[in-house]
Design an enzyme around this catalytic site. Structure first.
Site, short mmCIF file in Angstrom:
data_model
loop_
_atom_site.label_atom_id
_atom_site.label_comp_id
_atom_site.label_asym_id
_atom_site.label_seq_id
_atom_site.Cartn_x
_atom_site.Cartn_y
_atom_site.Cartn_z
N SER A 1 1.88 -0.89 2.44
CA SER A 1 1.96 0.04 1.31
C SER A 1 2.48 1.38 1.79
O SER A 1 2.32 1.75 2.97
CB SER A 1 0.58 0.23 0.69
OG SER A 1 0.56 1.33 -0.20
N TYR B 1 -8.38 1.97 1.65
CA TYR B 1 -7.11 1.26 1.47
C TYR B 1 -6.00 1.85 2.35
O TYR B 1 -5.33 1.12 3.08
CB TYR B 1 -6.69 1.31 0.00
CG TYR B 1 -5.42 0.53 -0.30
CD1 TYR B 1 -5.45 -0.85 -0.47
CD2 TYR B 1 -4.20 1.19 -0.42
CE1 TYR B 1 -4.29 -1.56 -0.75
CE2 TYR B 1 -3.04 0.49 -0.70
CZ TYR B 1 -3.09 -0.88 -0.86
OH TYR B 1 -1.93 -1.58 -1.12
#
Length: 257
Positions: free
Chosen positions: A149, A162
């Site tokens: 990501s 995350y």
């Protein structure tokens, strides 16, 4: 020299394992690889969602099977890898898409949620690479793509697990690329920005956060899932023979702005 684009991107007959494949980007990647002639094994911890997806794709004529497995459990993921190799005699491609996220203020972020995100996103990716990698090392070839990501490079508020998990995935990708280069195994990552699916799942927070995220993307819009599929296919194809240890950002320019 004349170049044959079809052969440069040809993955016909390749055996590909896609984790987190019952929905979202994992499903899209599995479907794309099958449409290009690969034999695709869909893996998910959710058997119910997995077999529905497999049935849907088989009804469309795609060559896919499903194997339920928990990527955070070494025995479970090793059993999956063993089953794939026993059935097909090889494993050419691994795409790690299994992932979870949780947003919460730092002072309130619960240890259990931290552990959950880290186990799925980072530990699960390592265990899957390890289990599949054993076969790739033996056969002397393979392609691994980890779905990272933009947040592996750029942090954000309320994202205490995350972002660190994706940063860890990026470093894992680089370390594996170095160790397995001699075995002709390419290990790369694709790191997209937020997608419309993320917005629909409520992962962009409130309207203010949504607008702030959108303002950071020079292209001025969220990423569509099909725009992630192309870079993944590229990294799995003969065209990317000499690309390894690379984090390919599919972010509309976020990381360079």
């Amino acid at each position: 020299m004349r170049y044959d684009l079809q052969s440069m991107f040809d993955i016909t007959g390749e055996v590909a394992v896609v984790t987190g494949a019952s929905r979202g980007i994992g499903r899209e990647i599995a479907m794309a690889m099958a449409s290009l002639g690969a034999k695709v094994v869909l893996v998910s911890v959710s058997a119910m969602h997995l077999f529905k997806t497999v049935s849907d794709l088989q009804d469309q004529g795609f060559d896919v099977i499903g194997i339920p497995a928990d990527t955070t459990k070494k025995d479970s993921i090793q059993a999956m890898a063993d089953q794939v190799f026993q059935q097909f005699g090889k494993i050419d491609i691994l795409i790690n898409c299994a992932g979870v996220a949780h947003l919460e203020n730092a002072i309130d972020f619960e240890e259990a949620m931290w552990n959950w995100v880290m186990e799925v996103n980072l530990k699960g990716t390592f265990l899957t690479c390890q289990a599949i990698g054993k076969y790739m090392v033996k056969q002397g070839k393979g392609r691994i793509v980890n779905l990272s990501s933009v947040l592996g490079l750029k942090g954000r508020a309320q994202d205490m697990a995350y972002s660190p998990s994706k940063a860890g995935m990026n470093q894992l990708t680089k370390s594996l690329a170095i160790e397995w280069a001699k075995d002709n195994i390419n290990v790369n990552a694709v790191a997209p920005t937020f997608t419309q699916a993320d917005a629909e799942r409520g992962l962009l927070g409130d309207k203010a956060m949504y607008e702030k995220i959108l303002s950071r993307i020079p292209k001025g819009r969220l990423c569509e899932m099909e725009w992630i599929v192309g870079p993944v296919i590229f990294l799995c194809s003969p065209c990317a023979e000499f690309v390894t240890g690379h984090i390919l950002y599919v972010d509309g320019g976020w990381t360079v702005s």
